[in-house]
Design a protein around this motif. Structure first.
Motif, PDB file in Angstrom:
ATOM      1  N   GLY A  41       1.349  -0.880   0.000  1.00 52.40           N
ATOM      2  CA  GLY A  41      -0.654   0.029   0.132  1.00 52.40           C
ATOM      3  C   GLY A  41       0.626   1.437  -0.129  1.00 52.40           C
ATOM      4  N   ASP A  42       0.704   2.673   0.789  1.00 57.71           N
ATOM      5  CA  ASP A  42       1.186   3.089   0.301  1.00 57.71           C
ATOM      6  C   ASP A  42       2.102   3.321   1.583  1.00 57.71           C
ATOM      7  OD1 ASP A  42       1.795   6.660   0.789  1.00 57.71           O
ATOM      8  OD2 ASP A  42       0.423   6.930   1.469  1.00 57.71           O
ATOM      9  N   SER A  43       3.253   3.583   0.999  1.00 57.10           N
ATOM     10  CA  SER A  43       4.629   3.576   2.203  1.00 57.10           C
ATOM     11  C   SER A  43       4.610   4.885   2.911  1.00 57.10           C
ATOM     12  CB  SER A  43       5.765   4.150   1.087  1.00 57.10           C
ATOM     13  OG  SER A  43       6.312   4.567   0.126  1.00 57.10           O
ATOM     14  N   SER A  44       4.246   6.298   2.637  1.00 56.78           N
ATOM     15  CA  SER A  44       4.052   7.087   3.252  1.00 56.78           C
ATOM     16  C   SER A  44       2.975   6.575   5.321  1.00 56.78           C
ATOM     17  CB  SER A  44       3.204   7.979   2.747  1.00 56.78           C
ATOM     18  OG  SER A  44       2.404   7.794   3.292  1.00 56.78           O
ATOM     19  N   LYS A  45       2.819   5.464   5.094  1.00 58.94           N
ATOM     20  CA  LYS A  45       1.959   5.620   6.636  1.00 58.94           C
ATOM     21  C   LYS A  45       2.794   3.893   6.915  1.00 58.94           C
ATOM     22  CE  LYS A  45      -2.778   5.865   4.653  1.00 58.94           C
ATOM     23  NZ  LYS A  45      -4.022   4.893   4.463  1.00 58.94           N
TER      24      LYS A  45
END
Length: 262
Positions: A41-45
């Motif tokens: 998914g979103d690597s920033s999370k």
């Protein structure tokens, strides 16, 4: 290697993931992936990052002939919101079909709003997965058996015709001192030489054509040495039997009758 997903992997614990051997070979070919982190998914999370805790064998999801692909497994306890449906595999000592109503009742007691569908014994799923290949292999097996019988009848007919044509020759040989074993060896040798040439040509053609059957095989090489050896030996044994019958009849030839034979 490592460990599998467990009850301790919850939404409050470290997020973990288990990968299969194909993923380990593709992305970590020369190192141990256990303990490394990967993102879904979103690597920033932060919640998208997971620690690899185990490696499991490859699984073929759609069919036995498909090539395993890199696959990862996560715990539903750590991603409750991302699971629109679930499947259960239940091991039972009784007839699985008799448990359907009980399973529906137990799941309804947990959450009556959840639909329960596609309850089916594993044997049915396995039969469905291999039904097409089983039909094709049964068809090929039937045609092969017919071809084998035709080959046996053909060899027998050719050798019988040859013995009939050489009746006088066989009689002269026996009159000059040839023993029954000599006649047997002569007829068998004549037939088996042709058979061996045919087997060599057939094996060569089979090695060339097996690529057409590779999609029907599972964990068996199209050029499996044991299979080719067994089939060649079986063909040789059947051909030997087809040659032996007329050869044995040739040893019973009476030289006096044979010399008058036309």
């Amino acid at each position: 290697r490592g460990r599998s997903l467990s009850d301790t992997d919850t939404e409050n614990s470290e997020r973990v993931i288990v990968i299969n051997e194909s993923m380990a070979r593709r992305y970590w070919p020369n190192e141990d992936p256990i303990g490394k982190r990967m993102v879904i998914g979103d690597s920033s999370k932060d919640t998208s990052w997971r620690t690899i805790v185990g490696i499991v064998g490859d699984v073929r999801h759609a069919s036995l002939s498909e090539t395993p692909v890199p696959t990862a497994f996560i715990s539903y306890r750590q991603d409750l919101e991302s699971w629109p449906r679930m499947g259960f595999a239940i091991k039972a000592k009784a007839d699985p079909a008799s448990l359907t109503s009980l399973l529906r009742k137990e799941l309804a007691a947990i959450d009556p709003t959840q639909p329960v569908y596609a309850v089916e014994p594993m044997d049915n799923l396995l039969r469905g997965a291999v039904a097409q290949r089983r039909f094709i292999m049964m068809l090929l097996g039937s045609l092969s058996s017919i071809a084998l019988m035709l080959a046996m009848v053909g060899i027998y007919g050719v050798i019988s015709f040859s013995v009939g044509e050489r009746t006088q020759e066989i009689g002269i040989r026996m009159a000059l001192g040839a023993r029954a074993a000599d006649v047997m060896r002569m007829v068998l040798g004549q037939g088996m030489r042709v058979v061996l040439v045919g087997i060599v040509i057939g094996v060569g053609a089979a090695l060339f054509l097996t690529r057409l059957l590779s999609s029907l095989l599972f964990e068996v090489s199209p050029t499996d040495l044991r299979t080719f050896s067994v089939v060649a030996a079986l063909l040789g044994a059947i051909a030997l039997l087809a040659c032996y019958i007329p050869a044995r009849r040739a040893t019973k030839v009476d030289p006096l009758i044979a010399l008058r034979y036309e």
